[in-house]
Scaffold this motif. Sequence first.
Motif, short mmCIF file in Angstrom:
data_model
loop_
_atom_site.label_atom_id
_atom_site.label_comp_id
_atom_site.label_asym_id
_atom_site.label_seq_id
_atom_site.Cartn_x
_atom_site.Cartn_y
_atom_site.Cartn_z
N LEU A 126 0.83 -1.20 0.00
CA LEU A 126 0.00 0.00 0.00
C LEU A 126 0.87 1.26 0.00
N ARG A 127 1.98 1.21 0.74
CA ARG A 127 2.87 2.38 0.75
C ARG A 127 3.53 2.57 -0.61
N VAL A 128 3.88 1.49 -1.26
CA VAL A 128 4.47 1.58 -2.61
C VAL A 128 3.46 2.20 -3.57
N ARG A 129 2.21 1.81 -3.47
CA ARG A 129 1.16 2.38 -4.33
C ARG A 129 0.93 3.85 -4.03
N ILE A 130 0.95 4.24 -2.75
CA ILE A 130 0.79 5.64 -2.38
C ILE A 130 1.89 6.47 -3.03
N LEU A 131 3.12 5.99 -2.98
CA LEU A 131 4.23 6.73 -3.60
C LEU A 131 4.02 6.91 -5.10
N LEU A 140 1.17 6.87 -6.77
CA LEU A 140 0.04 7.77 -7.02
C LEU A 140 0.41 9.23 -6.77
N CYS A 141 1.29 9.47 -5.82
CA CYS A 141 1.68 10.84 -5.47
C CYS A 141 2.90 11.33 -6.24
N LEU A 142 3.37 10.57 -7.19
CA LEU A 142 4.56 10.97 -7.95
C LEU A 142 4.29 12.16 -8.85
N HIS A 143 3.21 12.13 -9.58
CA HIS A 143 2.93 13.18 -10.56
C HIS A 143 1.76 14.07 -10.17
N ARG A 144 1.15 13.77 -9.02
CA ARG A 144 -0.01 14.55 -8.59
C ARG A 144 -0.08 14.55 -7.08
N GLU A 145 -0.29 15.71 -6.50
CA GLU A 145 -0.44 15.81 -5.05
C GLU A 145 -1.82 15.32 -4.66
N LEU A 146 -1.88 14.40 -3.68
CA LEU A 146 -3.14 13.81 -3.25
C LEU A 146 -3.28 13.86 -1.73
N THR A 147 -4.51 14.01 -1.27
CA THR A 147 -4.82 14.02 0.16
C THR A 147 -5.07 12.60 0.64
N ASN A 148 -5.15 12.42 1.97
CA ASN A 148 -5.48 11.10 2.53
C ASN A 148 -6.80 10.60 1.96
N LYS A 149 -7.80 11.46 1.91
CA LYS A 149 -9.12 11.06 1.39
C LYS A 149 -9.03 10.63 -0.07
N GLU A 150 -8.33 11.43 -0.88
CA GLU A 150 -8.19 11.07 -2.30
C GLU A 150 -7.46 9.73 -2.45
N PRO A 200 -9.47 6.44 5.13
CA PRO A 200 -8.50 7.52 5.33
C PRO A 200 -7.58 7.27 6.52
N GLY A 201 -8.07 6.63 7.58
CA GLY A 201 -7.23 6.32 8.73
C GLY A 201 -6.10 5.37 8.38
N THR A 202 -6.42 4.36 7.59
CA THR A 202 -5.39 3.41 7.14
C THR A 202 -4.36 4.14 6.29
N HIS A 223 -0.09 4.88 6.86
CA HIS A 223 0.95 4.59 5.87
C HIS A 223 1.63 5.87 5.37
N VAL A 224 0.87 6.93 5.21
CA VAL A 224 1.45 8.22 4.82
C VAL A 224 2.48 8.66 5.86
N ARG A 225 2.14 8.53 7.12
CA ARG A 225 3.08 8.93 8.19
C ARG A 225 4.37 8.13 8.12
N GLN A 226 4.28 6.83 7.82
CA GLN A 226 5.48 6.01 7.67
C GLN A 226 6.36 6.53 6.53
N LEU A 227 5.72 6.90 5.42
CA LEU A 227 6.45 7.40 4.26
C LEU A 227 7.06 8.77 4.51
N VAL A 228 6.32 9.63 5.20
CA VAL A 228 6.84 10.96 5.55
C VAL A 228 8.03 10.82 6.49
N ASP A 229 7.91 9.97 7.50
CA ASP A 229 9.00 9.76 8.45
C ASP A 229 10.26 9.24 7.76
N ALA A 230 10.10 8.48 6.69
CA ALA A 230 11.24 7.94 5.95
C ALA A 230 11.77 8.92 4.91
N GLY A 231 11.10 10.06 4.72
CA GLY A 231 11.55 11.04 3.74
C GLY A 231 11.20 10.71 2.31
#
Length: 188
Positions: free
Chosen positions: A33-38, A40-50, A59-61, A65-73
């Motif tokens: 899921l984190r790989v997919r989030i990355l 999806l957010c490569l070419h377009r900025e997306l919110t948790n809801k999107e 959105p909670g899930t 995962h977003v927090r894990q990705l942000v923490d890793a930079g």
Amino acid sequence: MAELENGNGPVPAGRRRRRPATVREAKALAHPLRVRILRLCLHRELTNKELADRLGTTPGTVLYHVRQLVDAGLLVAAPVRTGASGALEKPYRSTGETWWLSLSDTEDESGGAPATAPLAAFQEELDEAGPESVRAFARFVLHLSDEDVAELDRRIVAVLDEFVATDDERRDRPPYAGMFVLHRPAES
């Protein structure tokens, strides 16, 4: 996971080199899921809801995962924006750093290679896109020494690096996703 941007704009051709992933980066990349989030957010900025709507989860899930990705930079918060309903939204974008990370010598917290998460994410994306989305396909079996495997990988990655480093020049064209995987068959 071929990505171009590094968070500061396009990366000039030939200037980036692969580096080993940190433990935090490898752990962040160990979940499909984190790989997919990355991606999806490569070419377009997306919110948790999107992201949640796109990925068919809550959105909670996604926030976890977003927090894990942000923490890793690997994911950064973009400027807050006003949504269609007038509410403030906090979108995220990928740093594009994952293309330049080597996961081959890194293990995730369960002791498995984190390389399986991108495989699972790719399979989910391919299933979602459907069989008609496949534009090129090659299946093969080769007899290779360890040195041959390293050379094949080096040459294929060099070609991909050239395309990744110049991808910004082709942003007006349709995107294509792909994956090169070399594995030992079970019967070997």
